[in-house]
Design an enzyme around this catalytic site. Sequence first.
Site, PDB file in Angstrom:
ATOM      1  N   HIS A 175      88.331 -27.730 -46.953  1.00 23.47           N
ATOM      2  CA  HIS A 175      89.249 -26.585 -46.848  1.00 23.47           C
ATOM      3  C   HIS A 175      88.971 -25.794 -45.582  1.00 23.47           C
ATOM      4  O   HIS A 175      88.374 -24.714 -45.620  1.00 23.47           O
ATOM      5  CB  HIS A 175      89.135 -25.689 -48.091  1.00 23.47           C
ATOM      6  CG  HIS A 175      89.787 -26.290 -49.295  1.00 23.47           C
ATOM      7  ND1 HIS A 175      89.076 -26.881 -50.303  1.00 23.47           N
ATOM      8  CD2 HIS A 175      91.107 -26.416 -49.633  1.00 23.47           C
ATOM      9  CE1 HIS A 175      89.926 -27.323 -51.229  1.00 23.47           C
ATOM     10  NE2 HIS A 175      91.158 -27.056 -50.840  1.00 23.47           N
ATOM     11  N   HIS A 179      92.611 -28.892 -42.420  1.00 20.58           N
ATOM     12  CA  HIS A 179      93.473 -29.015 -43.604  1.00 20.58           C
ATOM     13  C   HIS A 179      94.723 -28.142 -43.428  1.00 20.58           C
ATOM     14  O   HIS A 179      95.846 -28.567 -43.739  1.00 20.58           O
ATOM     15  CB  HIS A 179      92.692 -28.619 -44.855  1.00 20.58           C
ATOM     16  CG  HIS A 179      93.535 -28.516 -46.091  1.00 20.58           C
ATOM     17  ND1 HIS A 179      94.231 -29.585 -46.637  1.00 20.58           N
ATOM     18  CD2 HIS A 179      93.837 -27.442 -46.890  1.00 20.58           C
ATOM     19  CE1 HIS A 179      94.905 -29.190 -47.712  1.00 20.58           C
ATOM     20  NE2 HIS A 179      94.681 -27.890 -47.879  1.00 20.58           N
ATOM     21  N   HIS A 215      97.936 -21.012 -46.109  1.00 22.57           N
ATOM     22  CA  HIS A 215      97.879 -21.211 -47.563  1.00 22.57           C
ATOM     23  C   HIS A 215      96.458 -21.301 -48.136  1.00 22.57           C
ATOM     24  O   HIS A 215      96.261 -21.065 -49.322  1.00 22.57           O
ATOM     25  CB  HIS A 215      98.701 -22.440 -47.985  1.00 22.57           C
ATOM     26  CG  HIS A 215      97.937 -23.713 -47.905  1.00 22.57           C
ATOM     27  ND1 HIS A 215      97.748 -24.403 -46.733  1.00 22.57           N
ATOM     28  CD2 HIS A 215      97.252 -24.417 -48.858  1.00 22.57           C
ATOM     29  CE1 HIS A 215      97.008 -25.463 -46.964  1.00 22.57           C
ATOM     30  NE2 HIS A 215      96.690 -25.506 -48.251  1.00 22.57           N
ATOM     31  N   ASP A 323     100.479 -30.108 -49.705  1.00 22.49           N
ATOM     32  CA  ASP A 323      99.081 -29.723 -49.904  1.00 22.49           C
ATOM     33  C   ASP A 323      98.250 -30.858 -50.519  1.00 22.49           C
ATOM     34  O   ASP A 323      97.050 -30.957 -50.280  1.00 22.49           O
ATOM     35  CB  ASP A 323      99.075 -28.496 -50.834  1.00 22.49           C
ATOM     36  CG  ASP A 323      97.779 -27.725 -50.804  1.00 22.49           C
ATOM     37  OD1 ASP A 323      96.996 -27.929 -49.862  1.00 22.49           O
ATOM     38  OD2 ASP A 323      97.561 -26.902 -51.717  1.00 22.49           O
TER      39      ASP A 323
END
Length: 500
Positions: A175, A179, A215, A323
């Site tokens: 993360h 990403h 996000h 995602d």
Amino acid sequence: MKVKHDMRNFEKSIRQEIALELVFFLIRRLADEDDELSEVQPDAVPQEVRAWLQSTFTRQLATTRRKADEKPKFRSVAHAIRAGIFVDRIYRRVSNSALMQFPPEVVKVLKTLDEWSFDVFALAEAGNSQPVKYLGYDLLNRYGMIHKFKVPPAILEVFLNKIEEGYCRFRNPYHNNLHAADVAQTVHHVLCQTGLMHWLTDLEIFATLLAALIHDYEHTGTTNNFHVKSGSDTALLYNDRAVLENHHLSAAFRVLKDDECNVLQNLTRDEFRELRSLVIDMVLATDMSFHFQQIKNMRNLLTLGDPQVDKSKALALVLHCCDISHPAKKWNIHHRWTMLLLEEFFRQGDLEHELGLDFSPLCDRKTTLVAESQIGFIEFIVEPSMAVCADMLEIVLAPIAPPLTCKSTPSTAKEDEPGSESGRSLSVTEPTIHEDVESPKNYSDDKRSRFIIKKPWITCLAENKKIWKEQAIRDAEAREAAQEKTDSEDVENVTATTKD
Ligand SMILES: Nc1nc2c(ncn2[C@@H]2O[C@H](COP(=O)(O)O)[C@@H](O)[C@H]2O)c(=O)[nH]1
Ligand SMILES: [Mg+2]
Ligand SMILES: [Zn+2]
């Protein structure tokens, strides 16, 4: 001693089995009788994978969503093509002197930006480990957002740097800023290669790209469940609900409050409110515990005769799919992401061990079945999500699709390098129309012409699943061989002890 150990393991697995069955029963009662997870055959996946599925992808119904948007306004792309105009946002010119300069290696990688299996790792390497800065800037310029919403280029650069930094704060293997860039690029692919961008207003495109970029902002490298069970400050702040997603949003909007970073400074009050609401809806819907409900709601909606798909719901589903899309990319890319995610999970497991907490599913580096869990993730999460999303896109885009099968629109992006004086434009591949084919299963009974999008993910998913299945067999054999070795060593030890 071995018998005792085996008994303990046996008791443990019985306890786990009973607990698991109880949880399954409760999930069916509390959530939905026929949700996706309850369709997963109890014996079809290993217990650990099932435990992970239920701990990550289910919870009770989310709170009420905001009311449906107004009926979307469709614009005829066919008309635009015939007129030789490809809507005015496709090509914008921004003064060269104001634009950020891109290193030539970055320009080279960005030429492949429209590809489904774009290599974000190559971009990070070419771009001094700043993929968010280069990709974010290029995307917002390609879609004409800098021009349309009068985003000062220097402010955009500071904003993207700040977002990139936040992604790097916890040095997460998965993360992180790569990403974020990867998800934004995948969203771009869907926007431009399916024609989705033509269903959207400029503001909705801006919101979608921004949502993708932020996000997972300041992701801690630990899951929502970990925040809740460790009682983190963030869990306390957000009352255990969508802990990380609330943080990503709140922290990113806080960055935008700083004048130096406020890329939204020239939006009207109404535009800001609409964009903010869309971004919030999209990012909150990336909370995996909302997954089954989200898929089920959309699937049910699409079975209606003339489904009116709420734009915010459609965009939330697109972002959610992007995602979790790496298992649908080429093997080399997917495998790399898998190793990074697993390392992040294992670090959480190490932390759980240190804190005296139980291991979360897939977080114990000694026992996790990687190949098996990836097969489960692909079959029960990624494939159904991509299928519903594709069906949704085909339905919402059908009314604005060009009437005939078109060849790819020539891409000027190849000539217009990022940061170059000529500005840049989008290459948009026209989706195809197949005449007189059956409507999607369950969606409508009438036989009529149907709009079909390209689905490059289908072959990748099948190929990746096949490789994981081969790997799972090899892993099982290796485990069996290791167990046999341990057993024979135990026998030797017992014999030696008896002799003594
Ligand atoms: N078991 C696996 N889980 C995966 C994989 N890729 C993603 N995920 C899960 O999805 C979420 C994605 O949401 P994010 O906002 O956190 O990025 C992630 O946290 C995992 O739970 C995978 O390859 N295998
Ligand atoms: Mg997230
Ligand atoms: Zn993410």
